[in-house]
Design an enzyme around this catalytic site. Structure first.
Site, mmCIF file in Angstrom:
data_model
loop_
_atom_site.group_PDB
_atom_site.id
_atom_site.type_symbol
_atom_site.label_atom_id
_atom_site.label_comp_id
_atom_site.label_asym_id
_atom_site.label_seq_id
_atom_site.Cartn_x
_atom_site.Cartn_y
_atom_site.Cartn_z
ATOM 1 C CB CYS A 1 -2.246 -13.107 0.592
ATOM 2 S SG CYS A 1 -3.998 -13.313 0.348
ATOM 3 C CD1 TRP B 1 -2.422 -1.993 1.879
ATOM 4 C CD2 TRP B 1 -3.060 -1.031 -0.035
ATOM 5 N NE1 TRP B 1 -3.514 -2.684 1.396
ATOM 6 C CE2 TRP B 1 -3.931 -2.115 0.231
ATOM 7 C CE3 TRP B 1 -3.269 -0.282 -1.203
ATOM 8 C CZ2 TRP B 1 -4.989 -2.461 -0.611
ATOM 9 C CZ3 TRP B 1 -4.320 -0.626 -2.051
ATOM 10 C CH2 TRP B 1 -5.160 -1.693 -1.742
ATOM 11 N NE ARG C 1 -8.099 -2.859 9.328
ATOM 12 C CZ ARG C 1 -7.645 -3.928 8.693
ATOM 13 N NH1 ARG C 1 -7.740 -4.004 7.398
ATOM 14 N NH2 ARG C 1 -7.090 -4.907 9.366
ATOM 15 C CB CYS D 1 -4.670 -10.592 -1.263
ATOM 16 S SG CYS D 1 -5.032 -11.241 0.371
#
Ligand code: FAD
Length: 388
Positions: free
Chosen positions: A313, A161, A221, A316
């Site tokens: 992952c 990110w 979040r 993901c």
């Protein structure tokens, strides 16, 4: 969340949060049905491509929830997904001329077997579609691998990110100066918020072993950050405008007899609920003196799609690839398709690949599910406030 739902989403979107909720309510069922059809549920991608940005492709997946079940049982797949049909994507044939494609099967041929025809000039691509297939690519049933909590996080996820925000978004000082730079940030933040919404909505309670929504996680979040919620709605507007823009062309495409004709009807049901005012792409690069900013925008977005190869992952990475490809396809349609120019139509719409279309509709479904979940979490939050 302090969003006024009667307000428009952004200066480039003449649509309110309430209106998007309304649209989403109308199309949700059809969209779910659509992404469960054979045509839209199988995605092909290269799951183990070397991360091009840093030498750290040593990710491993400890829990089954972050692994991807790859299709190995070919016999269970319908005929049009058998290797010889899909083979068109991998073979190294020369481009067949228009005349060799029979009208009846033109759509399916275009989608399944025109690998060469869609070698599009590199300057209109927002992702590298060739990345999706080739040696080592696998066919994945998206419905068998839902996007949900995987346990992926910590240092590795935050590196991805921060690389996206830090190196590939325009700098913080630049957003606010230009609608294009703002839009770029909102796209990435909206994707990030959508992922967080899914993992909060389909979360594993490690004490009970049950999957379900976790309101506290969602608030921490997403819910406590109105800008993040708003960015998801912004992304919904962007993708739905891209779909609206290709509607006239889809209407003329014909499916092969072997393909379920109801799929086309479902697509048209969805597209007929969308409208053009949700997003005005003409404003994004308006007033820019050269196409340099657009090129810069495109190259940076392409990088975001490539960073997905660095996600450790599997599941993901797969959903990251699907969604960044879906956004890249939307951006190509929005910024490169000039409906008044037949040439641009041929360059953009006629050459869309099957996997770009699959990514486009699945990305729309992901956003649609996020919007539905946001409304679900809002109800849960209000019940809690009322002491229920
Ligand atoms: P992160 O979500 O990692 O965020 C890092 C920082 O970014 C935050 O501290 C905050 O300052 C900022 N930030 C957070 N959200 C936003 C936003 N919307 N806009 C702007 N800034 C923001 N996990 C799963 O469980 N399931 C998945 O399917 C999944 N898919 C992923 C796909 C990709 C491509 C990546 C990179 C990660 C994925 N993850 C997934 C991991 C997940 O996104 C988080 O990284 C992880 O849950 C750890 O969260 P965190 O609280 O540490 O903050």
């Amino acid at each position: 969340c302090t969003i006024d739902k009667g307000e428009v989403i952004s200066p480039t979107c003449d649509v309110t949060f309430d209106e998007i909720n309304d649209i989403n309510h109308k199309i949700r069922k059809d969209l779910v049905n659509l992404v469960h059809t054979d045509f839209f549920k199988y995605f092909r991608l290269h799951l183990y491509k070397q991360c091009p940005f840093w030498n750290q492709n040593n990710g491993f997946c400890v829990s089954r929830s972050c692994a991807v079940d790859v299709v190995e049982d070919w016999d269970s797949l319908p005929e049009y997904f058998q290797p010889e049909v899909l083979g068109g994507l991998q073979e190294n044939e020369t481009i067949s001329d228009e005349g060799s494609v029979t009208e009846d099967c033109k759509f399916l041929d275009d989608l399944c077997a025109n690998d060469k025809k869609r070698m599009i000039e590199p300057d209109i691509e927002y992702c590298d579609v060739n990345d999706l297939h080739g040696e080592g690519s696998v066919l994945v049933d998206l419905t068998a691998n839902p996007e949900r909590f995987t346990g992926y996080g910590g240092q590795e996820a935050s590196q991805i990110w921060s690389s996206i925000y830090g190196e590939n978004c325009f700098s913080k000082g630049e957003t606010g100066q230009s609608l294009a730079k703002d839009a770029f940030y909102r796209l990435v933040s909206g994707l990030h918020a959508s992922i967080a919404t899914h993992l909060s909505n389909d979360h594993l309670n490690t004490e009970t072993g049950k999957w379900g929504p976790d309101l506290d996680l969602f608030m921490a979040r997403v819910g406590n950050f109105p800008d993040r919620v708003s960015n998801m709605y912004f992304n919904y507007a962007v993708v739905s405008k891209a779909l609206w823009k290709i509607k006239p062309y889809l209407d003329h495409l014909r499916f092969c007899d072997s393909y379920d004709p109801s799929v086309k009807a479902t697509i048209m049901n969805i597209l007929s609920q969308l409208n053009s005012k949700v997003f005005n792409e003409d404003l994004i690069f308006e007033g820019e003196l050269s196409s340099k900013l657009k090129d810069d925008f495109r190259i940076r977005f392409k990088n975001v799609t490539k960073i997905m190869d660095c996600v450790h992952c599997d599941r993901c990475r797969m959903w990251g690839k699907v969604q960044t490809t879906g956004y890249a396809t939307s951006l190509k349609i929005l910024f490169e398709l000039d409906e008044s120019d037949e040439n641009s139509k041929q360059h953009v719409v006629d050459k869309l690949t099957k996997y770009e279309l699959i990514a486009l509709f699945n990305t729309f479904d992901r956003l649609s599910k996020s919007i539905e979940s946001v409304n679900g979490f809002e109800k849960m939050y209000n019940v809690r406030l009322e002491g229920g």
